[in-house]
Design a protein around this motif. Structure first.
Motif, PDB file in Angstrom:
ATOM      1  N   THR A 256      49.582  30.532  32.704  1.00  0.00           N
ATOM      2  CA  THR A 256      50.661  30.946  33.584  1.00  0.00           C
ATOM      3  C   THR A 256      50.149  31.209  34.992  1.00  0.00           C
ATOM      4  O   THR A 256      50.928  31.327  35.920  1.00  0.00           O
ATOM      5  N   GLN A 257      48.840  31.295  35.179  1.00  0.00           N
ATOM      6  CA  GLN A 257      48.270  31.504  36.495  1.00  0.00           C
ATOM      7  C   GLN A 257      48.025  30.163  37.160  1.00  0.00           C
ATOM      8  O   GLN A 257      47.765  29.158  36.507  1.00  0.00           O
ATOM      9  N   ASP A 258      48.116  30.159  38.480  1.00  0.00           N
ATOM     10  CA  ASP A 258      47.905  28.916  39.224  1.00  0.00           C
ATOM     11  C   ASP A 258      46.442  28.512  39.260  1.00  0.00           C
ATOM     12  O   ASP A 258      46.116  27.329  39.321  1.00  0.00           O
ATOM     13  N   ALA A 259      45.548  29.488  39.250  1.00  0.00           N
ATOM     14  CA  ALA A 259      44.107  29.216  39.347  1.00  0.00           C
ATOM     15  C   ALA A 259      43.350  30.333  38.645  1.00  0.00           C
ATOM     16  O   ALA A 259      43.881  31.428  38.429  1.00  0.00           O
ATOM     17  N   PRO A 260      42.103  30.085  38.273  1.00  0.00           N
ATOM     18  CA  PRO A 260      41.303  31.132  37.633  1.00  0.00           C
ATOM     19  C   PRO A 260      41.085  32.309  38.582  1.00  0.00           C
ATOM     20  O   PRO A 260      41.123  32.148  39.805  1.00  0.00           O
ATOM     21  N   PRO A 261      40.825  33.498  38.041  1.00  0.00           N
ATOM     22  CA  PRO A 261      40.496  34.635  38.909  1.00  0.00           C
ATOM     23  C   PRO A 261      39.207  34.370  39.682  1.00  0.00           C
ATOM     24  O   PRO A 261      38.287  33.730  39.175  1.00  0.00           O
ATOM     25  N   THR A 262      39.164  34.837  40.902  1.00  0.00           N
ATOM     26  CA  THR A 262      38.024  34.582  41.779  1.00  0.00           C
ATOM     27  C   THR A 262      36.904  35.568  41.491  1.00  0.00           C
ATOM     28  O   THR A 262      36.961  36.732  41.889  1.00  0.00           O
ATOM     29  N   GLY A 263      35.887  35.113  40.797  1.00  0.00           N
ATOM     30  CA  GLY A 263      34.696  35.913  40.579  1.00  0.00           C
ATOM     31  C   GLY A 263      34.834  36.958  39.493  1.00  0.00           C
ATOM     32  O   GLY A 263      35.925  37.424  39.155  1.00  0.00           O
ATOM     33  N   LEU A 264      33.687  37.324  38.921  1.00  0.00           N
ATOM     34  CA  LEU A 264      33.634  38.453  38.009  1.00  0.00           C
ATOM     35  C   LEU A 264      33.739  39.748  38.813  1.00  0.00           C
ATOM     36  O   LEU A 264      33.334  39.790  39.979  1.00  0.00           O
TER      37      LEU A 264
END
Length: 326
Positions: free
Chosen positions: A30-38
């Motif tokens: 459902t998200q457009d892109a992966p989360p940026t960074g740990l």
């Protein structure tokens, strides 16, 4: 407490966290892109996540131009499942320095041609190069992407279209060259996973690094993650991969200590005893529930279980109890 030695003001222990792709209740699709960074990467370096120049600082003695955008390239193994590819962690592939050099030499002309720069440094597990035309790519570290279907974690375009496609073209060329190389033939005979792809990540410049306040007045960073060695050099403070409490407690430095360890539970007995003995004034634990940094201060008085049985010697809290407290 040894005479004439002031206590260490604060010992900060950072625990690794998970990204929001693991923590969200809904499907990641459902998200457009992966989360940026740990979360720990963002905490240590800031939102721009300039991992590559910090890592380069820690791996080499080269001067790093703070204005130059640098990329990290890492030889990896992509494990094929029935319907997708999974990125393996570098700790799982047993890549030797000799193999890394041989693989790099084979594809270096293609890399330098497409990046329009010469390689800055070739280490065993990571190579560094000015990002050139790939500077705008959105990428993810192997720490974040390993063990996952790479389809969602591949580099993406940001404000300039076609850059991700350019990277995939170079990546495919490299994969074909390595597929038939003697290094992978020898690895196959030894039962080792092939080095079948190149991963790009950490793109950024040194001037974009924003370190957290807790590293101010810190005398030493402890831990074996490559980022810590680079951060220590960036901040002009000491770094040690391993922590030994007898030496730490009796050292002449009296600045704060910061540690990011693979197994923090292994030092809990020594750490809590140092608090009780007043060799350390306070302990700060930083963790990342729901991907957000949380800071907790612990002193000697917080180390024991609460009990109405005042006549009994209070029992010290275990590491599991400490980290499970909300």
């Amino acid at each position: 407490m040894t005479a004439n030695l002031r206590p260490i003001p604060r010992f900060t222990l950072m625990l690794s966290g998970e990204d929001t792709a693991d923590l969200s209740t809904g499907p990641q699709h459902t998200q457009d892109a992966p989360p940026t960074g740990l979360p720990q990467e963002r905490f240590l370096l800031g939102e721009k996540l300039a991992i590559a120049p910090i890592w380069l600082l820690g791996q080499s003695d080269l001067p790093v131009d703070p204005h130059q955008v640098i990329a990290c390239l890492q030889p990896v193994h992509l494990h094929a499942t029935r319907d997708h590819l999974i990125l393996m962690a570098q700790s799982q592939i047993d890549l030797t320095a000799k193999e890394s050099t041989q693989l790099c030499n084979l594809v270096l002309p293609y890399i330098e041609e497409d990046f329009k720069h010469t390689l800055l440094f070739q280490g065993q597990h990571a190579w560094f190069i000015p990002a050139g035309p790939f500077a705008s790519l959105a990428t993810h570290s192997i720490d974040q992407a390993h063990g996952r279907n790479i389809d969602w974690w591949m580099p993406r375009d940001t404000h300039e279209e076609g850059i991700a496609k350019l990277w995939r073209k170079l990546q495919n060329e490299i994969q074909m060259l390595w597929h038939i190389d003697a290094v992978n033939e020898a690895r196959a005979q030894s039962g080792l996973p092939s080095i079948n792809s190149l991963w790009i990540s950490g793109i950024g410049k040194l001037q974009d690094v924003q370190t957290p306040d807790c590293l101010q007045n810190t005398s030493c960073l402890y831990g074996n993650h490559p980022l810590l060695k680079g951060l220590a050099k960036y901040l002009s403070i000491a770094h040690q991969a391993e922590i030994a409490f007898p030496e730490l407690i009796h050292a002449e430095h009296r600045g704060n200590i910061f540690a990011w360890l693979d197994k923090p539970q292994d030092i809990w007995q020594d750490l809590s005893q140092a608090l009780i003995n007043q060799a350390i004034s306070e302990l700060e634990i930083i963790d990342f529930p729901a991907g957000k940094a949380r800071h907790r201060l612990i002193t000697a008085r917080d180390l024991h279980r609460k009990s109405w049985a005042f006549w009994k010697k209070p029992e010290r809290l275990s590491w599991k109890e400490i980290i499970s407290e909300s």
